[in-house]
Each structure stands twice: as C-alpha cells, then as structure tokens.
Design a protein around this motif. Sequence first.
Motif, PDB file in Angstrom:
ATOM      1  N   GLU A   2      53.093  42.961  29.378  1.00 29.48           N
ATOM      2  CA  GLU A   2      53.666  43.199  30.880  1.00 29.48           C
ATOM      3  C   GLU A   2      52.722  43.804  31.478  1.00 29.48           C
ATOM      4  O   GLU A   2      51.609  43.299  31.611  1.00 29.48           O
ATOM      5  N   LEU A   3      53.176  42.903  32.895  1.00 28.72           N
ATOM      6  CA  LEU A   3      52.386  43.357  33.972  1.00 28.72           C
ATOM      7  C   LEU A   3      53.379  44.696  34.642  1.00 28.72           C
ATOM      8  O   LEU A   3      54.258  44.801  35.309  1.00 28.72           O
ATOM      9  N   LYS A   4      52.042  44.831  35.592  1.00 31.92           N
ATOM     10  CA  LYS A   4      52.098  46.281  36.282  1.00 31.92           C
ATOM     11  C   LYS A   4      51.248  46.930  37.183  1.00 31.92           C
ATOM     12  O   LYS A   4      50.467  45.684  37.440  1.00 31.92           O
ATOM     13  N   ALA A   5      51.254  48.116  37.900  1.00 29.69           N
ATOM     14  CA  ALA A   5      50.854  47.962  38.868  1.00 29.69           C
ATOM     15  C   ALA A   5      49.325  49.123  37.761  1.00 29.69           C
ATOM     16  O   ALA A   5      49.507  49.392  36.819  1.00 29.69           O
ATOM     17  N   SER A   7      46.181  51.113  37.233  1.00 27.55           N
ATOM     18  CA  SER A   7      46.022  52.282  37.246  1.00 27.55           C
ATOM     19  C   SER A   7      44.333  52.588  37.414  1.00 27.55           C
ATOM     20  O   SER A   7      43.304  51.470  37.085  1.00 27.55           O
ATOM     21  N   LYS A  36      47.208  44.245  40.194  1.00 23.97           N
ATOM     22  CA  LYS A  36      48.198  44.242  38.835  1.00 23.97           C
ATOM     23  C   LYS A  36      47.672  43.735  37.856  1.00 23.97           C
ATOM     24  O   LYS A  36      46.754  42.508  37.970  1.00 23.97           O
ATOM     25  N   ALA A  80      53.848  37.724  41.671  1.00 22.15           N
ATOM     26  CA  ALA A  80      54.149  39.847  42.018  1.00 22.15           C
ATOM     27  C   ALA A  80      53.713  39.690  43.126  1.00 22.15           C
ATOM     28  O   ALA A  80      53.900  40.790  43.582  1.00 22.15           O
TER      29      ALA A  80
END
Length: 145
Positions: A2-5, A7, A36, A80
């Motif tokens: 998965e690709l996400k911001a 934390s 990302k 992204a």
Amino acid sequence: MELKAASPEDLNRILFLLGQSNLPLSGVSEIVTDFKVVRHESEVIAAGAIERHGKNGLLRSLVVDSSHRGKGLGEKVVSALLEDQNEDVYLLTETAEPFFVRFGFARVSREEAPPELRASEEFRSLCPESAAFMRRSVGAAVRKS
C-alpha cells in the motif's frame, strides 16, 4: 503493498532506509508527514517527499529498500508525489538522472534555481556540485518506460 502518507512513527524506518542508501538525513524529521511511503507487511519499504521552499517543491529522499528494488516502487512513489503538483518541482541527484527523465524532469543549470531553493540545505551543502539539478515544469508528460 500500500502507498499512503507517512506518519511520525515512520521516521526511524525512513531514516534507516536513507542511511543505507547514503542519502541525506538532515531535515527529514521536519517533513516526515510530507513523505509518501509504500508498506509491505506493515514495514516501510519505499519513501519519498516533496519539500516546500516558498512556492517551489524539491523532490528529495526517494529511497527503496534494496531487497525490493526493480519492482516499480520508486515509480509509484514519484507518481504519487507529482500527482497534485501545481508548481514546478526540482531535484538534485547524483545517480538517478535517467530515472527522473521519465517523469518529465530535465537537467537545468544551478543558476536557474529559484532563490528559495538556492538557500536550502540540500542545495547549499548536502548535495555536491556534481549532482544534476533537474526541473519538472508544471504539466510535464510522464514517459512510459
């Protein structure tokens, strides 16, 4: 995967990956939530960020875990990052100029750097003079490999 911001909890892993690849660590903690990341089994295996300098973006700290290279993860992160950019984006690289050309980046003279970028730590001291300085103009086309 998965690709996400990213934390704040991802900071240590991002720093580890950057250190393994001999990429600058300075300033990463201040922009960790701008990253990302790609995770595999909850572990960050790829990361990158666009650091803001005034209205200019500086793509930096693109890294892929050595055991996951060659799977298109770097492309996924860069795509992204560039997706929502409404301004030109710049970068400095010593080793990946051909990779970034595929995303519409072209080498430009360091003298063409906006003043905010020239004042950045990356430009002044983290990346040597031998690093290619590249710009991606707004709306630049992405080439297929």
